[in-house]
Design a protein around this motif. Structure first.
Motif, short mmCIF file in Angstrom:
data_model
loop_
_atom_site.label_atom_id
_atom_site.label_comp_id
_atom_site.label_asym_id
_atom_site.label_seq_id
_atom_site.Cartn_x
_atom_site.Cartn_y
_atom_site.Cartn_z
N GLU A 94 -18.40 -33.32 16.54
CA GLU A 94 -19.14 -34.26 15.76
C GLU A 94 -20.13 -33.83 14.37
O GLU A 94 -20.05 -34.63 13.72
CB GLU A 94 -19.50 -35.43 16.70
CG GLU A 94 -18.57 -36.39 17.36
CD GLU A 94 -19.17 -37.36 18.42
OE1 GLU A 94 -20.41 -37.63 18.17
OE2 GLU A 94 -18.42 -38.20 18.90
N ALA A 95 -20.63 -32.94 14.99
CA ALA A 95 -21.78 -32.58 14.21
C ALA A 95 -21.42 -31.52 13.19
O ALA A 95 -22.14 -31.12 12.25
CB ALA A 95 -22.76 -31.72 14.97
N ALA A 96 -20.09 -31.25 13.05
CA ALA A 96 -19.67 -30.26 12.02
C ALA A 96 -19.73 -30.69 10.49
O ALA A 96 -19.42 -31.99 10.36
CB ALA A 96 -18.00 -29.97 12.42
N GLU A 97 -20.12 -29.75 9.95
CA GLU A 97 -20.38 -30.21 8.49
C GLU A 97 -18.94 -30.10 7.68
O GLU A 97 -18.38 -28.76 7.82
CB GLU A 97 -21.25 -29.25 7.82
CG GLU A 97 -21.64 -29.63 6.39
CD GLU A 97 -21.98 -31.09 5.91
OE1 GLU A 97 -21.77 -31.38 4.79
OE2 GLU A 97 -22.71 -31.77 6.88
N PRO A 98 -18.45 -30.87 7.00
CA PRO A 98 -17.05 -30.50 6.28
C PRO A 98 -17.11 -29.87 5.13
O PRO A 98 -18.28 -29.77 4.43
CB PRO A 98 -16.50 -32.05 6.22
CG PRO A 98 -17.60 -32.99 6.06
CD PRO A 98 -18.70 -32.30 6.96
N MET A 99 -16.34 -29.19 4.81
CA MET A 99 -16.14 -28.60 3.54
C MET A 99 -15.04 -29.34 2.76
O MET A 99 -14.05 -30.28 3.30
CB MET A 99 -15.33 -27.14 3.50
CG MET A 99 -16.08 -26.38 4.32
SD MET A 99 -15.18 -24.62 4.66
CE MET A 99 -14.34 -24.95 5.91
N ARG A 100 -15.54 -29.82 1.55
CA ARG A 100 -14.61 -30.73 0.59
C ARG A 100 -13.62 -29.99 -0.43
O ARG A 100 -14.32 -28.93 -1.09
CB ARG A 100 -15.74 -31.56 -0.30
CG ARG A 100 -16.29 -32.80 0.63
CD ARG A 100 -17.23 -32.36 1.36
NE ARG A 100 -18.29 -33.44 1.88
CZ ARG A 100 -19.17 -33.32 2.43
NH1 ARG A 100 -19.77 -32.11 2.88
NH2 ARG A 100 -19.96 -34.53 2.75
N ILE A 101 -12.52 -30.43 -0.37
CA ILE A 101 -11.46 -29.69 -1.46
C ILE A 101 -11.00 -30.85 -2.23
O ILE A 101 -11.09 -32.18 -1.83
CB ILE A 101 -10.45 -28.79 -0.73
CG1 ILE A 101 -9.56 -29.71 0.16
CG2 ILE A 101 -11.13 -27.52 -0.23
CD1 ILE A 101 -8.58 -28.68 0.70
N ILE A 102 -9.99 -30.74 -3.07
CA ILE A 102 -9.54 -31.49 -4.13
C ILE A 102 -7.83 -31.61 -3.60
O ILE A 102 -7.39 -30.37 -3.77
CB ILE A 102 -9.42 -31.33 -5.62
CG1 ILE A 102 -11.20 -31.40 -6.06
CG2 ILE A 102 -9.06 -32.51 -6.13
CD1 ILE A 102 -11.92 -32.67 -5.54
#
Length: 216
Positions: free
Chosen positions: A99-107
């Motif tokens: 739950e505390a994981a920081e996501p990485m964003r991609i397109i």
């Protein structure tokens, strides 16, 4: 005995206009984060060309089916990532994202249903519909490194760790899975493209880096 087949509910089908607007704003923010990460990583590699081969090795670990530009976005957000997937695909491996994981964003490319266009037929004077093919577009996607996951519904098949608990560092689930690495020319071409589009930064001569670090 009569049975009824359950119908799959469409995602967001019960959302109100406020929910949909919040979702669109989140998607737009994630796109901005991904694009900013691309420029950040491209600048770093242009300023330190000796790191290009390290990036090639990084790409061999995390790129998989993704574009090299998205790999650059991952580098700008988590240079320590080793194996990256969305929560949906981690679930297929019986792993849940913390739950505390920081996501990485991609397109990611978004594919939709068929597009239908209307036109007036001069012969009949009637309006008809024609199949204009399937529509496509781009959207943001959140992905996570394997170290941000735990076993989901049953113990880890590699080390026996119970659901919800982190696997130990020695667990084979963390082993690097290496694919093909991009060439230096592919990386240099991408950096040139990204930084030419970045009005605040323009590399004087990216190709000069080839004389500083030999190809592996």
């Amino acid at each position: 005995m009569t049975t009824t087949k359950g119908r799959r509910r469409r995602p967001r089908s019960g959302w109100n206009p406020g929910d949909k607007q919040a979702w669109r704003e989140r998607k737009d923010l994630d796109k901005a984060i991904a694009n900013d990460a691309v420029v950040k990583a491209a600048r770093a590699l242009a300023e330190h060309p000796e790191l290009i081969d390290a990036f090639r090795e990084y790409a061999a670990r995390v790129q998989a089916h993704r574009t090299l530009r998205n790999t650059l976005a991952l580098l700008g957000q988590n240079p320590s990532a080793t194996r990256v997937k969305s929560a949906f695909f981690w679930a297929k491996e019986n792993r849940a994202v913390l739950e505390a994981a920081e996501p990485m964003r991609i397109i990611a490319r978004r594919r939709g249903g068929k597009r239908v266009e209307e036109f007036d037929d001069p012969k009949t004077g009637e309006t008809e519909e024609i199949d204009a093919g399937a529509w496509t577009g781009f959207t943001s996607e959140r992905v996570f490194d394997v170290r941000d996951t735990t076993p989901k519904n049953k113990p880890c098949p590699e080390c026996g760790t119970h659901p919800g608990l982190r696997c130990p560092d020695a667990c084979p689930v963390y082993e690097i899975v290496r694919g093909p690495a991009p060439t230096r020319d592919e990386v240099l071409e991408l950096l040139d493209q990204v930084l030419k589009d970045d009005v605040e930064f323009y590399p004087a001569d990216l190709d000069a880096s080839e004389s500083e670090v030999g190809d592996q």
